[in-house]
Structures are given as structure tokens and as C-alpha cells.
Design a protein around this motif. Sequence first.
Motif, PDB file in Angstrom:
ATOM      1  N   ILE A   1      -0.486   1.752   3.837  1.00 44.84           N
ATOM      2  CA  ILE A   1      -0.978   1.669   2.461  1.00 44.84           C
ATOM      3  C   ILE A   1      -1.139   3.068   1.873  1.00 44.84           C
ATOM      4  CG2 ILE A   1      -2.959   0.987   1.034  1.00 44.84           C
ATOM      5  CD1 ILE A   1      -3.371  -1.392   2.886  1.00 44.84           C
ATOM      6  N   THR A   2      -0.662   3.229   0.638  1.00 49.42           N
ATOM      7  CA  THR A   2      -0.831   4.479  -0.116  1.00 49.42           C
ATOM      8  C   THR A   2      -1.467   4.156  -1.461  1.00 49.42           C
ATOM      9  OG1 THR A   2       1.272   4.431  -1.334  1.00 49.42           O
ATOM     10  CG2 THR A   2       1.347   5.261   0.935  1.00 49.42           C
ATOM     11  N   GLU A   3      -1.649   5.185  -2.281  1.00 49.99           N
ATOM     12  CA  GLU A   3      -2.218   4.971  -3.610  1.00 49.99           C
ATOM     13  C   GLU A   3      -1.276   4.173  -4.508  1.00 49.99           C
ATOM     14  OE1 GLU A   3       0.185   8.674  -3.683  1.00 49.99           O
ATOM     15  OE2 GLU A   3      -1.395   7.882  -2.365  1.00 49.99           O
ATOM     16  N   LYS A   4      -0.011   4.062  -4.109  1.00 51.40           N
ATOM     17  CA  LYS A   4       0.970   3.305  -4.899  1.00 51.40           C
ATOM     18  C   LYS A   4       1.086   1.842  -4.463  1.00 51.40           C
ATOM     19  CE  LYS A   4       3.982   7.267  -5.928  1.00 51.40           C
ATOM     20  NZ  LYS A   4       5.383   7.793  -5.805  1.00 51.40           N
ATOM     21  N   THR A   5       0.446   1.473  -3.371  1.00 45.62           N
ATOM     22  CA  THR A   5       0.577   0.119  -2.846  1.00 45.62           C
ATOM     23  C   THR A   5      -0.080  -0.893  -3.784  1.00 45.62           C
ATOM     24  OG1 THR A   5       0.528   0.971  -0.581  1.00 45.62           O
ATOM     25  CG2 THR A   5       0.164  -1.394  -0.874  1.00 45.62           C
ATOM     26  N   VAL A   6       0.691  -1.919  -4.174  1.00 44.97           N
ATOM     27  CA  VAL A   6       0.154  -2.974  -5.050  1.00 44.97           C
ATOM     28  C   VAL A   6       0.116  -4.336  -4.365  1.00 44.97           C
ATOM     29  CG1 VAL A   6       0.787  -1.823  -7.199  1.00 44.97           C
ATOM     30  CG2 VAL A   6       2.451  -3.337  -6.077  1.00 44.97           C
ATOM     31  N   GLY A   7       0.911  -4.496  -3.300  1.00 43.77           N
ATOM     32  CA  GLY A   7       0.968  -5.802  -2.667  1.00 43.77           C
ATOM     33  C   GLY A   7       1.395  -5.762  -1.219  1.00 43.77           C
ATOM     34  N   ILE A   8       1.020  -6.818  -0.506  1.00 43.63           N
ATOM     35  CA  ILE A   8       1.455  -7.046   0.875  1.00 43.63           C
ATOM     36  C   ILE A   8       2.056  -8.435   0.929  1.00 43.63           C
ATOM     37  CG2 ILE A   8       0.725  -7.243   3.293  1.00 43.63           C
ATOM     38  CD1 ILE A   8      -1.809  -5.612   2.451  1.00 43.63           C
ATOM     39  N   VAL A   9       3.210  -8.573   1.572  1.00 44.92           N
ATOM     40  CA  VAL A   9       3.858  -9.882   1.704  1.00 44.92           C
ATOM     41  C   VAL A   9       3.951 -10.253   3.184  1.00 44.92           C
ATOM     42  CG1 VAL A   9       5.823 -11.337   1.106  1.00 44.92           C
ATOM     43  CG2 VAL A   9       5.222  -9.417  -0.363  1.00 44.92           C
ATOM     44  N   PRO A  10       2.933 -10.928   3.716  1.00 45.59           N
ATOM     45  CA  PRO A  10       3.072 -11.467   5.075  1.00 45.59           C
ATOM     46  C   PRO A  10       4.020 -12.650   5.058  1.00 45.59           C
ATOM     47  CG  PRO A  10       0.947 -12.084   4.125  1.00 45.59           C
ATOM     48  CD  PRO A  10       1.622 -11.201   3.118  1.00 45.59           C
ATOM     49  N   VAL A  11       4.989 -12.636   5.953  1.00 46.85           N
ATOM     50  CA  VAL A  11       5.964 -13.730   6.045  1.00 46.85           C
ATOM     51  C   VAL A  11       5.564 -14.626   7.208  1.00 46.85           C
ATOM     52  CG1 VAL A  11       8.392 -14.308   6.349  1.00 46.85           C
ATOM     53  CG2 VAL A  11       7.770 -12.220   5.111  1.00 46.85           C
ATOM     54  N   HIS A  12       5.308 -15.877   6.912  1.00 47.25           N
ATOM     55  CA  HIS A  12       4.928 -16.833   7.954  1.00 47.25           C
ATOM     56  C   HIS A  12       6.202 -17.338   8.636  1.00 47.25           C
ATOM     57  CE1 HIS A  12       1.069 -16.350   6.268  1.00 47.25           C
ATOM     58  NE2 HIS A  12       1.118 -17.280   5.353  1.00 47.25           N
ATOM     59  N   LEU A  13       6.747 -16.476   9.478  1.00 47.57           N
ATOM     60  CA  LEU A  13       8.103 -16.667   9.989  1.00 47.57           C
ATOM     61  C   LEU A  13       8.196 -17.792  11.015  1.00 47.57           C
ATOM     62  CD1 LEU A  13      10.754 -15.140   9.349  1.00 47.57           C
ATOM     63  CD2 LEU A  13      10.440 -13.914  11.498  1.00 47.57           C
ATOM     64  N   PHE A  14       9.228 -18.597  10.866  1.00 43.65           N
ATOM     65  CA  PHE A  14       9.629 -19.653  11.801  1.00 43.65           C
ATOM     66  C   PHE A  14       8.656 -20.830  11.877  1.00 43.65           C
ATOM     67  CE2 PHE A  14      11.817 -16.002  14.249  1.00 43.65           C
ATOM     68  CZ  PHE A  14      12.910 -16.056  13.403  1.00 43.65           C
ATOM     69  N   GLY A  15       7.506 -20.756  11.134  1.00 40.57           N
ATOM     70  CA  GLY A  15       6.667 -21.942  11.091  1.00 40.57           C
ATOM     71  C   GLY A  15       5.195 -21.759  11.407  1.00 40.57           C
ATOM     72  N   GLN A  16       4.747 -20.493  11.587  1.00 39.11           N
ATOM     73  CA  GLN A  16       3.320 -20.280  11.824  1.00 39.11           C
ATOM     74  C   GLN A  16       2.820 -19.111  10.983  1.00 39.11           C
ATOM     75  OE1 GLN A  16       2.273 -19.204  15.844  1.00 39.11           O
ATOM     76  NE2 GLN A  16       4.037 -17.848  16.079  1.00 39.11           N
ATOM     77  N   CYS A  17       1.519 -19.097  10.754  1.00 38.77           N
ATOM     78  CA  CYS A  17       0.908 -18.110   9.856  1.00 38.77           C
ATOM     79  C   CYS A  17       0.778 -16.733  10.503  1.00 38.77           C
ATOM     80  CB  CYS A  17      -0.480 -18.579   9.436  1.00 38.77           C
ATOM     81  SG  CYS A  17      -0.514 -20.130   8.514  1.00 38.77           S
ATOM     82  N   SER A  18       0.820 -15.725   9.653  1.00 40.70           N
ATOM     83  CA  SER A  18       0.417 -14.384  10.052  1.00 40.70           C
ATOM     84  C   SER A  18      -1.104 -14.354  10.187  1.00 40.70           C
ATOM     85  CB  SER A  18       0.870 -13.381   8.991  1.00 40.70           C
ATOM     86  OG  SER A  18       2.263 -13.443   8.778  1.00 40.70           O
ATOM     87  N   ASN A  19      -1.634 -13.257  10.718  1.00 40.38           N
ATOM     88  CA  ASN A  19      -3.086 -13.131  10.889  1.00 40.38           C
ATOM     89  C   ASN A  19      -3.718 -12.810   9.534  1.00 40.38           C
ATOM     90  OD1 ASN A  19      -5.741 -12.411  11.531  1.00 40.38           O
ATOM     91  ND2 ASN A  19      -5.135 -11.729  13.574  1.00 40.38           N
ATOM     92  N   MET A  20      -4.005 -13.860   8.772  1.00 42.97           N
ATOM     93  CA  MET A  20      -4.425 -13.686   7.388  1.00 42.97           C
ATOM     94  C   MET A  20      -5.813 -13.075   7.247  1.00 42.97           C
ATOM     95  SD  MET A  20      -1.928 -14.332   5.490  1.00 42.97           S
ATOM     96  CE  MET A  20      -2.847 -14.253   3.957  1.00 42.97           C
ATOM     97  N   GLU A  21      -6.728 -13.349   8.159  1.00 39.76           N
ATOM     98  CA  GLU A  21      -8.059 -12.740   8.053  1.00 39.76           C
ATOM     99  C   GLU A  21      -7.967 -11.224   8.164  1.00 39.76           C
ATOM    100  OE1 GLU A  21     -11.738 -15.195   9.585  1.00 39.76           O
ATOM    101  OE2 GLU A  21     -10.006 -15.605  10.872  1.00 39.76           O
ATOM    102  N   ALA A  22      -7.184 -10.755   9.113  1.00 41.20           N
ATOM    103  CA  ALA A  22      -7.024  -9.310   9.279  1.00 41.20           C
ATOM    104  C   ALA A  22      -6.318  -8.705   8.070  1.00 41.20           C
ATOM    105  CB  ALA A  22      -6.239  -9.018  10.556  1.00 41.20           C
ATOM    106  N   ILE A  23      -5.285  -9.373   7.590  1.00 44.33           N
ATOM    107  CA  ILE A  23      -4.524  -8.861   6.444  1.00 44.33           C
ATOM    108  C   ILE A  23      -5.381  -8.865   5.184  1.00 44.33           C
ATOM    109  CG2 ILE A  23      -2.544  -9.346   4.929  1.00 44.33           C
ATOM    110  CD1 ILE A  23      -1.150 -10.475   7.507  1.00 44.33           C
ATOM    111  N   ASN A  24      -6.093  -9.962   4.941  1.00 46.74           N
ATOM    112  CA  ASN A  24      -6.944 -10.038   3.754  1.00 46.74           C
ATOM    113  C   ASN A  24      -8.050  -8.992   3.769  1.00 46.74           C
ATOM    114  OD1 ASN A  24      -5.567 -12.110   2.504  1.00 46.74           O
ATOM    115  ND2 ASN A  24      -6.964 -13.719   3.169  1.00 46.74           N
TER     116      ASN A  24
END
Length: 381
Positions: free
Chosen positions: A123-146
Motif C-alpha cells: 500500500i502507498t499513498e496512491k492506493t485506492v483499492g484492493i481486489v481479493p480474488v476468491h479463486l477456484f471457489g473459496q474466500c480470501s482471508n477477508m478479516e485480515a484484508i478488511n
Amino acid sequence: MDKKIQMVDLKGQYLRIKEEIDQALLSAVSETAYINGPQVKTFIESLKSFNQVNHAVTCGNGTDALQIAMMALGFKPGGEVIVPAFTYIATVEVIALLGLTPKFIDVQPDTFELDYEQLEATITEKTVGIVPVHLFGQCSNMEAINAIAGKHDVAVIEDTAQAMGAEYIFADGRKQFAGTVGTIGTTSFFPSKNLGCFGDGGALLTNDAELAQRAHMIANHGQRQKYHHESIGVNSRLDTVQAAVLNVKIKYLSRYADARRTVAQKYDIALADIEGLTTPKQAPYSTHVYNQYTCQIADGRRDALKAFLQERGVPTMVYYPIPVHLQQAYRQYGYNEGDFPVSEQLCKNVLSLPIHTEMELETQDYIIEQIKDFFAYGNNQ
């Protein structure tokens, strides 16, 4: 095998619910409301109800859903969006099309999900978004990402194209459906998805009423009222006939997930002790709906196994053979081979086996037998 083996048996799935599908299509055609017909409105309500979310916006496809989400969030050219290097190209494509800068991040070697431990350093001062991809059928670690996103006031767009119906499991045991945990979720109804129509289709999910309204306007030429254009928009609609199909199939989505899990569990047990083959790991923070069943094949033998199985009538797929940062179209962002070693290695190792809702035991037993034969006899041709 006398019967042709399918990666995804769309025809078999259709035949099982043929009467309902045919009636739904006939009704949609007979009403001649081909654009924004009543079936679209009904499906929006069904989608909200299934996912237990306040707002759903349908659109033309999953790629459009990602673009509309970023436009609705107000991302401006020059902003940076963090995205995994190991994903389908559409996730990154829209970032480039909007004049944003993709900032790639590596993935975890066992679950294939965005490596959240590397996230904060990206993350930098220019970061506006994160796109976790729930690849192949299961979620990314959303609590950590959020948590990281919240700390830096960054939006989280869940790419749920392969995980519709999966549930994120919070540390306290609560569950929320994939696509409803971040700022906004996007999904695809491409025919091979767990909830697939008979062409293209997509949707966005959010609990933010204002964000949903902006997304709806953008998808409809930037207008809230006809011929009154408040923002720059696009033309992206879910066709009425596709909504008619989805209205039927969403009733079976949980059953479809169970059927895929049954196939996956059989693979897990049968292939567990094969040296050189690693079955997919299920993350403790997510259920798995197995849009793909993706193994890792060690020692550079992936392509040999793929060819061996093809000769015996077993189709397989490689998702994905080249990481995004090494694709020619994205070389302009300055990344090189070696920058994301896990993603690069996965592209050499991964192999997805047939999995679908209509898999017969005899067919799966045959697939398993061929895989065991390859490893038992040391075939490396």
C-alpha cells in the motif's frame, strides 16, 4: 470410457431441470420484454435474498461488474489497485482500462488466495483499492484484508466470479456469503460458473445504498431518470432471458455446491497419498464451492500428466499458464520474472480436474484410476 468426459456438464445440468428452464424461457420470450423485463427484477430480489445482502445490481458480465464497481467507487486515473498476480486477466484488465495502475501481489502457495501478509507493504499513498480474488471457489482471508484496508481507508472489491455461494467464516463463527464482506462484491454468471446462465451476465453486491445507486446509474448510461445523465456511464445489462434462466438455477445453487463438494471429497480421499500430487487445501476461514478442483503437480510433470490423461479421454485445464505480471500486455508496469515466485511456480504446477454437478461415480472412478496409473508407472512422456 465409452461416454465422453466433460470438464463441466452443462447439458446434463440443463436436462435435469429442463422443464423449469424451458417454461421460464418461453415465458420471457412470450412477454417480449427483452430488456429489463420482470424476470430481471425478480432475479435481483432472489440474488439479494440468497446472499443476505441489501442491494444487488445486475449487469452484462463479470468484467463489467468489476469496472462498474471501480467507477462507482470514484477511482481516478493514476490511482493504484492491488491485485493478485495469479488470477484471470479480467481482474486486471479493467484496472488498466480505467487508467489505474495495477499493483501486483503474490498469493499463498496452498490456497491460491492473495497473500495478505504482503498487503500492507504494498500500500502507498496512491492506493485506492484492493481486489481479493476468491479463486477456484473459496474466500480470501477477508478479516485480515478488511483490517488493513480500513487502517489505510482503502476500498475492498471482492472478485467472487468463481465463489458464488461460498461463505466466509469469521473468527467468532459468524458467516457471510462471498461478495458481501468487503466494500462491494462482483460476480459473473458465465455458463460454467456455479450459478451460470446461457450466455453472459454479471452482478454487484453491497450493503451500501449510495454505492449501489451509483453502480446502477453507471450500468445504465449514467442515468437515474431516462435521458438525464448525471455521470459518465456504460451500457451493461443482464438480458431478460438470462435472468429467466438464473431465476430457476439460483433455487438449486446450494444443491449444486453440495454436489461439487461430494466430488471434491472423493478426489481428496483417493488422491491424498500420491507422491508428487497435492490436492487443494480448504482454508479454515471459508467454505468451498469448488468452481474448480485444482491440484499441484510437482517435479515439472504437470504437462506430462495432462497429455497422459488427454490420451485416455480425460480433459483437464490449466488455470492459469502465465501470471498476469508476465503477460505481454502488462509488461508496461515494470514487473519481471522472479518478482512473484509463488504465482510463477503455480502457473507451472497447477492442473484442474473435471468437476461438476452431474459427475457420475463411474466417471470419477475412471479419472482417479488414470491418475494413479500415471504416477504408479512413472510415466513422464
